[in-house]
Scaffold this active site. Structure first.
Site, mmCIF file in Angstrom:
data_model
loop_
_atom_site.group_PDB
_atom_site.id
_atom_site.type_symbol
_atom_site.label_atom_id
_atom_site.label_comp_id
_atom_site.label_asym_id
_atom_site.label_seq_id
_atom_site.Cartn_x
_atom_site.Cartn_y
_atom_site.Cartn_z
ATOM 1 C CG ASN A 11 3.837 -5.485 -3.004
ATOM 2 O OD1 ASN A 11 4.646 -6.447 -2.416
ATOM 3 N ND2 ASN A 11 3.435 -5.773 -4.113
ATOM 4 C CB ALA A 237 0.550 -14.315 1.803
ATOM 5 C CE LYS A 238 5.912 -9.481 -0.387
ATOM 6 N NZ LYS A 238 6.120 -8.725 -1.568
ATOM 7 C CB SER A 239 -1.766 -10.096 2.682
ATOM 8 O OG SER A 239 -1.708 -11.689 2.201
ATOM 9 N N GLY A 241 1.017 -11.978 7.348
ATOM 10 C CA GLY A 241 2.070 -11.663 8.399
ATOM 11 C C GLY A 241 3.170 -12.878 8.706
#
Ligand code: GLU
Length: 276
Positions: A11, A237-239, A241
């Site tokens: 995701n 976290a990916k969120s 960045g």
């Protein structure tokens, strides 16, 4: 033979925290003459982009971490549905039509995964016409399974406390399994002996241990490793960045050198091991 695994969800792109997790899983298997598996958890998350799986394989190859890939979750849906049917037949699942907002508004306590389900649809059936998830009746399941414990290589022997998570979803509205059910079944099907993953999933193991008991699955050991955190102490976290491994790879960075640095605890500027 020791079998470890890395089970990313497609995701978002992999970042340094994933590289660290993959190194831990890979090296524990390698040092014990075992196997290191890659499993793409492509039903874990509504925003799944299966196309990212190709990048994940390239990222691991770039890092120099050899792996054996096992089937992606989307190819195992019938297996999950059959397990859910067994639990349903024992009266351990009930349908739930509550929305996230309703659960937030009615929750009496919060657990490791946020608002603990207040049991609304266990007490009275959901209104007709709503999409349904299926939740485990945790008190009933725990009573059936009896006391359980699990072993973590770092934290030691832990008494299982699945009640803390409450009546978690096992069958999602949009998929025949939730993360808990799919990952537990997969680890058994893949012959995983040591579940290697970040400490952020420590609490989930209480639920997984219970599911193993209910479904008669083999019980592995666990190795929950510390997470990488940024300068403000938040986990990568990916969120937020964190730089994608794919970007580093395409920019020509040396992946093997990066892995060697991670092995030695030398992290890029501003990154450190979280203290949890
Ligand atoms: N798919 C999960 C994630 O990417 C990891 C699941 C696991 O390791 O058990 O966060």
């Amino acid at each position: 033979m020791e079998v470890t695994r890395f089970a990313p969800s497609p995701n978002g792109p992999l970042h340094l925290g994933h590289a660290f997790s993959a190194v831990v899983g890979h090296d524990l298997a390698a040092s014990r003459g075992g196997r290191f598996l890659l499993r793409i958890e492509d039903i874990d998350g509504a925003r799944s982009k299966p196309g990212l799986a190709k990048d994940f394989r390239k990222d691991l190859a770039w890092l120099g971490l050899a792996f054996d890939e096992v089937p992606m979750q989307s190819s195992r849906l019938a297996h999950y549905a059959a397990a859910a049917d067994r639990l349903r037949a024992r009266g351990l699942l009930y349908p739930c039509g509550c929305t996230r907002a309703e659960i937030e508004a009615r929750a009496i306590r919060h657990g490791p995964e946020g608002a603990v389900y207040p049991g609304t649809c266990r007490l009275s059936p959901p209104p007709p016409g709503r999409p349904l998830a299926w939740r485990i009746d945790m008190a009933k399941a725990v009573a059936q399974a009896g006391p359980l414990a699990w072993k973590d290589e770092i934290a030691g022997t832990i008494p299982a406390d699945p009640m803390a998570a409450g009546d978690v979803v096992l069958v999602r509205k949009d998929a025949p399994a939730s993360y808990h059910l799919a990952a537990t079944l997969d680890d058994a099907a893949d012959g995983v002996t040591l579940v290697t993953r970040g400490a952020d999933l420590f609490a989930a193991t209480h639920v997984h241990r219970l599911l193993q008991a209910l479904l008669g699955l083999p019980v592995p050991r666990w190795h929950h490793h510390a997470l990488l955190a940024d300068a403000s102490g938040r986990k990568l976290a990916k969120s937020r960045g964190s730089a994608a491994l794919a970007e580093r790879r395409l920019a020509g960075e040396d992946g093997r050198a990066l892995v060697n640095a991670l092995r030695q605890g030398r992290f890029p500027a501003g990154i450190r091991l979280a203290s949890t």
